[in-house]
Design a protein around this motif. Structure first.
Motif, PDB file in Angstrom:
ATOM      1  N   ILE A 146      -2.193  15.642  11.971  1.00 57.90           N
ATOM      2  CA  ILE A 146      -1.004  14.850  11.644  1.00 57.90           C
ATOM      3  C   ILE A 146      -0.513  15.175  10.243  1.00 57.90           C
ATOM      4  O   ILE A 146      -1.297  15.235   9.292  1.00 57.90           O
ATOM      5  CB  ILE A 146      -1.320  13.340  11.727  1.00 57.90           C
ATOM      6  CG1 ILE A 146      -1.795  12.981  13.144  1.00 57.90           C
ATOM      7  CG2 ILE A 146      -0.107  12.497  11.353  1.00 57.90           C
ATOM      8  CD1 ILE A 146      -2.305  11.570  13.271  1.00 57.90           C
ATOM      9  N   ASP A 147       0.787  15.394  10.112  1.00 56.18           N
ATOM     10  CA  ASP A 147       1.418  15.535   8.802  1.00 56.18           C
ATOM     11  C   ASP A 147       1.847  14.152   8.340  1.00 56.18           C
ATOM     12  O   ASP A 147       2.749  13.544   8.924  1.00 56.18           O
ATOM     13  CB  ASP A 147       2.632  16.467   8.882  1.00 56.18           C
ATOM     14  CG  ASP A 147       2.245  17.906   9.164  1.00 56.18           C
ATOM     15  OD1 ASP A 147       1.315  18.402   8.507  1.00 56.18           O
ATOM     16  OD2 ASP A 147       2.857  18.521  10.057  1.00 56.18           O
ATOM     17  N   LEU A 148       1.201  13.645   7.293  1.00 55.33           N
ATOM     18  CA  LEU A 148       1.503  12.319   6.777  1.00 55.33           C
ATOM     19  C   LEU A 148       2.390  12.407   5.547  1.00 55.33           C
ATOM     20  O   LEU A 148       2.045  13.079   4.570  1.00 55.33           O
ATOM     21  CB  LEU A 148       0.214  11.589   6.387  1.00 55.33           C
ATOM     22  CG  LEU A 148      -0.673  11.007   7.480  1.00 55.33           C
ATOM     23  CD1 LEU A 148      -1.890  10.355   6.850  1.00 55.33           C
ATOM     24  CD2 LEU A 148       0.087  10.007   8.332  1.00 55.33           C
ATOM     25  N   GLU A 149       3.536  11.740   5.605  1.00 54.93           N
ATOM     26  CA  GLU A 149       4.346  11.569   4.411  1.00 54.93           C
ATOM     27  C   GLU A 149       3.577  10.644   3.469  1.00 54.93           C
ATOM     28  O   GLU A 149       3.156   9.557   3.872  1.00 54.93           O
ATOM     29  CB  GLU A 149       5.689  10.954   4.788  1.00 54.93           C
ATOM     30  CG  GLU A 149       6.651  10.806   3.619  1.00 54.93           C
ATOM     31  CD  GLU A 149       7.998  10.228   4.043  1.00 54.93           C
ATOM     32  OE1 GLU A 149       8.967  10.385   3.289  1.00 54.93           O
ATOM     33  OE2 GLU A 149       8.066   9.609   5.129  1.00 54.93           O
ATOM     34  N   LEU A 150       3.357  11.077   2.226  1.00 54.90           N
ATOM     35  CA  LEU A 150       2.481  10.338   1.335  1.00 54.90           C
ATOM     36  C   LEU A 150       3.106  10.183  -0.042  1.00 54.90           C
ATOM     37  O   LEU A 150       3.468  11.171  -0.684  1.00 54.90           O
ATOM     38  CB  LEU A 150       1.133  11.054   1.205  1.00 54.90           C
ATOM     39  CG  LEU A 150       0.042  10.349   0.407  1.00 54.90           C
ATOM     40  CD1 LEU A 150      -0.399   9.069   1.108  1.00 54.90           C
ATOM     41  CD2 LEU A 150      -1.148  11.278   0.199  1.00 54.90           C
ATOM     42  N   PHE A 151       3.229   8.934  -0.493  1.00 57.25           N
ATOM     43  CA  PHE A 151       3.707   8.627  -1.837  1.00 57.25           C
ATOM     44  C   PHE A 151       2.518   8.238  -2.691  1.00 57.25           C
ATOM     45  O   PHE A 151       1.658   7.467  -2.258  1.00 57.25           O
ATOM     46  CB  PHE A 151       4.710   7.482  -1.803  1.00 57.25           C
ATOM     47  CG  PHE A 151       5.101   6.963  -3.163  1.00 57.25           C
ATOM     48  CD1 PHE A 151       6.078   7.605  -3.918  1.00 57.25           C
ATOM     49  CD2 PHE A 151       4.486   5.838  -3.700  1.00 57.25           C
ATOM     50  CE1 PHE A 151       6.434   7.130  -5.172  1.00 57.25           C
ATOM     51  CE2 PHE A 151       4.837   5.352  -4.947  1.00 57.25           C
ATOM     52  CZ  PHE A 151       5.812   6.003  -5.690  1.00 57.25           C
ATOM     53  N   GLU A 152       2.468   8.773  -3.898  1.00 59.54           N
ATOM     54  CA  GLU A 152       1.384   8.439  -4.812  1.00 59.54           C
ATOM     55  C   GLU A 152       1.939   8.394  -6.229  1.00 59.54           C
ATOM     56  O   GLU A 152       2.623   9.318  -6.674  1.00 59.54           O
ATOM     57  CB  GLU A 152       0.267   9.469  -4.707  1.00 59.54           C
ATOM     58  CG  GLU A 152      -0.994   9.076  -5.445  1.00 59.54           C
ATOM     59  CD  GLU A 152      -2.165   9.993  -5.140  1.00 59.54           C
ATOM     60  OE1 GLU A 152      -3.192   9.875  -5.828  1.00 59.54           O
ATOM     61  OE2 GLU A 152      -2.052  10.827  -4.215  1.00 59.54           O
ATOM     62  N   SER A 153       1.660   7.292  -6.934  1.00 54.51           N
ATOM     63  CA  SER A 153       2.176   7.140  -8.293  1.00 54.51           C
ATOM     64  C   SER A 153       1.350   6.098  -9.029  1.00 54.51           C
ATOM     65  O   SER A 153       0.729   5.228  -8.417  1.00 54.51           O
ATOM     66  CB  SER A 153       3.649   6.710  -8.264  1.00 54.51           C
ATOM     67  OG  SER A 153       4.181   6.624  -9.573  1.00 54.51           O
ATOM     68  N   GLY A 154       1.353   6.185 -10.353  1.00 58.66           N
ATOM     69  CA  GLY A 154       0.665   5.213 -11.179  1.00 58.66           C
ATOM     70  C   GLY A 154      -0.746   5.633 -11.534  1.00 58.66           C
ATOM     71  O   GLY A 154      -1.289   6.607 -11.000  1.00 58.66           O
ATOM     72  N   LYS A 155      -1.337   4.890 -12.444  1.00 58.51           N
ATOM     73  CA  LYS A 155      -2.704   5.151 -12.883  1.00 58.51           C
ATOM     74  C   LYS A 155      -3.528   3.877 -12.738  1.00 58.51           C
ATOM     75  O   LYS A 155      -3.005   2.787 -12.605  1.00 58.51           O
ATOM     76  CB  LYS A 155      -2.707   5.626 -14.334  1.00 58.51           C
ATOM     77  CG  LYS A 155      -1.986   6.960 -14.549  1.00 58.51           C
ATOM     78  CD  LYS A 155      -2.034   7.371 -16.011  1.00 58.51           C
ATOM     79  CE  LYS A 155      -1.323   8.706 -16.226  1.00 58.51           C
ATOM     80  NZ  LYS A 155      -1.363   9.126 -17.653  1.00 58.51           N
ATOM     81  N   GLY A 156      -4.836   4.045 -12.795  1.00 57.48           N
ATOM     82  CA  GLY A 156      -5.723   2.899 -12.641  1.00 57.48           C
ATOM     83  C   GLY A 156      -6.466   2.963 -11.332  1.00 57.48           C
ATOM     84  O   GLY A 156      -6.446   3.975 -10.618  1.00 57.48           O
ATOM     85  N   SER A 157      -7.107   1.870 -10.962  1.00 54.59           N
ATOM     86  CA  SER A 157      -7.878   1.810  -9.724  1.00 54.59           C
ATOM     87  C   SER A 157      -6.938   1.972  -8.522  1.00 54.59           C
ATOM     88  O   SER A 157      -5.827   1.438  -8.510  1.00 54.59           O
ATOM     89  CB  SER A 157      -8.622   0.481  -9.630  1.00 54.59           C
ATOM     90  OG  SER A 157      -9.513   0.329 -10.712  1.00 54.59           O
ATOM     91  N   PRO A 158      -7.373   2.684  -7.496  1.00 51.49           N
ATOM     92  CA  PRO A 158      -6.485   2.988  -6.367  1.00 51.49           C
ATOM     93  C   PRO A 158      -6.225   1.790  -5.464  1.00 51.49           C
ATOM     94  O   PRO A 158      -7.111   0.987  -5.185  1.00 51.49           O
ATOM     95  CB  PRO A 158      -7.238   4.083  -5.612  1.00 51.49           C
ATOM     96  CG  PRO A 158      -8.679   3.855  -5.955  1.00 51.49           C
ATOM     97  CD  PRO A 158      -8.686   3.341  -7.362  1.00 51.49           C
ATOM     98  N   VAL A 159      -4.995   1.697  -5.029  1.00 50.44           N
ATOM     99  CA  VAL A 159      -4.569   0.691  -4.052  1.00 50.44           C
ATOM    100  C   VAL A 159      -3.890   1.421  -2.903  1.00 50.44           C
ATOM    101  O   VAL A 159      -2.932   2.173  -3.116  1.00 50.44           O
ATOM    102  CB  VAL A 159      -3.583  -0.325  -4.659  1.00 50.44           C
ATOM    103  CG1 VAL A 159      -3.107  -1.300  -3.585  1.00 50.44           C
ATOM    104  CG2 VAL A 159      -4.217  -1.083  -5.813  1.00 50.44           C
ATOM    105  N   LEU A 160      -4.382   1.219  -1.703  1.00 49.32           N
ATOM    106  CA  LEU A 160      -3.757   1.777  -0.513  1.00 49.32           C
ATOM    107  C   LEU A 160      -2.764   0.757   0.028  1.00 49.32           C
ATOM    108  O   LEU A 160      -3.150  -0.366   0.368  1.00 49.32           O
ATOM    109  CB  LEU A 160      -4.822   2.096   0.540  1.00 49.32           C
ATOM    110  CG  LEU A 160      -4.326   2.689   1.867  1.00 49.32           C
ATOM    111  CD1 LEU A 160      -3.748   4.094   1.655  1.00 49.32           C
ATOM    112  CD2 LEU A 160      -5.462   2.727   2.899  1.00 49.32           C
ATOM    113  N   PHE A 161      -1.486   1.135   0.090  1.00 50.43           N
ATOM    114  CA  PHE A 161      -0.452   0.233   0.603  1.00 50.43           C
ATOM    115  C   PHE A 161      -0.054   0.678   2.010  1.00 50.43           C
ATOM    116  O   PHE A 161       0.358   1.822   2.219  1.00 50.43           O
ATOM    117  CB  PHE A 161       0.785   0.227  -0.297  1.00 50.43           C
ATOM    118  CG  PHE A 161       1.883  -0.667   0.224  1.00 50.43           C
ATOM    119  CD1 PHE A 161       1.862  -2.029  -0.031  1.00 50.43           C
ATOM    120  CD2 PHE A 161       2.901  -0.139   1.008  1.00 50.43           C
ATOM    121  CE1 PHE A 161       2.844  -2.864   0.482  1.00 50.43           C
ATOM    122  CE2 PHE A 161       3.895  -0.967   1.531  1.00 50.43           C
ATOM    123  CZ  PHE A 161       3.864  -2.331   1.259  1.00 50.43           C
TER     124      PHE A 161
END
Length: 253
Positions: free
Chosen positions: A7-22
């Motif tokens: 699967i090709d997943l469109e993925l947004f990633e931004s910011g610093k700090g502990s990871p949060v999966l939205f």
């Protein structure tokens, strides 16, 4: 884009700090949504578009929420993340709950906003109204505190935006149609969730009732509920500042 399984997943990633999966709801995800900026100011936000939503591909074999939960556990492997906080909205809350029952040790804290996924009422009545069975104007009244302000204006949308909206709806129907908006198995697994959980509901949510939210939360060992006023089924969109503030406080950001 991220490649997970086939699967090709469109993925947004931004910011610093502990990871949060939205994990987004039926409306899909856009980096311009108003809750994104306050969350990325404090945390590293990772937001995939579910298979069949946005620009993410949808393989023929994928046809239920449980499949997506497995895909996102594999995504965490690909990102080398052992443990994350998860925020799930609507169907995203369902996916988050499935993930937290499969690998409880990988979820630090869990936020569920207007979540669906379990059956808590009588078998002869829907817990969640059928939004596909009513005119869109009536569905908007169920979805939003202020439909006039929040409902998408299709006359102002580009062809690409319209195509994405209809694709999202088509995929949503595929995932939640039968049984309607729930898994018959999930409620029997929720006792496995180890993480503290915050269940959020917009005060004007016409899909997820207060009774439903409280009954859902009661299935987890350590959960509490919160109502955000002047918001419907998507408090992260109608009251983004209140939503982000409550979430970040709960996550300890």
């Amino acid at each position: 884009m991220a490649k997970v399984a086939d699967i090709d997943l469109e993925l947004f990633e931004s910011g610093k700090g502990s990871p949060v999966l939205f994990l987004h709801g039926g409306e899909g995800f856009s980096q311009g949504q108003p809750f994104v900026a306050p969350l990325t100011a404090k945390r590293r936000l990772i937001a995939p578009s579910h298979p069949g939503f946005g620009k993410s591909s949808l393989p023929e074999w994928l046809d239920n929420v449980d499949d997506i939960a497995h895909i996102y556990l594999e995504l965490l492997d690909a990102l080398d993340l052992d443990k994350v906080d998860i925020i799930g909205c609507s169907i995203g809350g369902w996916i988050a709950a499935e993930m937290a029952t499969k690998t409880p040790e990988r979820v630090n804290r869990l936020v569920m906003a207007g979540p669906v996924g379990v059956k808590v009422g009588s078998q002869d009545k829907l817990d969640i109204p059928d939004i596909f069975a009513v005119p869109q104007a009536d569905a908007n009244k169920l979805l939003y505190h202020d439909p006039a302000k929040m409902a998408p204006d299709t006359k102002k949308m580009t062809d690409d935006e319209l195509a994405a909206m209809f694709r999202n709806r088509e995929t949503l129907a595929l995932l939640v149609w039968e049984p309607w908006m729930h898994s018959t198995k999930l409620k029997h697994r929720l006792h496995r969730v180890k993480s503290p959980a915050l269940f959020i509901r917009g005060g004007s949510d016409g899909l997820v009732s207060d009774n439903y939210l409280k009954a859902y939360a009661a299935l987890l060992p350590n959960a509490r509920t919160l109502t955000i006023p002047a918001a419907g089924h998507a408090p992260h969109l109608e009251q983004p500042e209140a939503f982000a503030s409550a979430v970040l406080e709960f996550l300890g950001a």
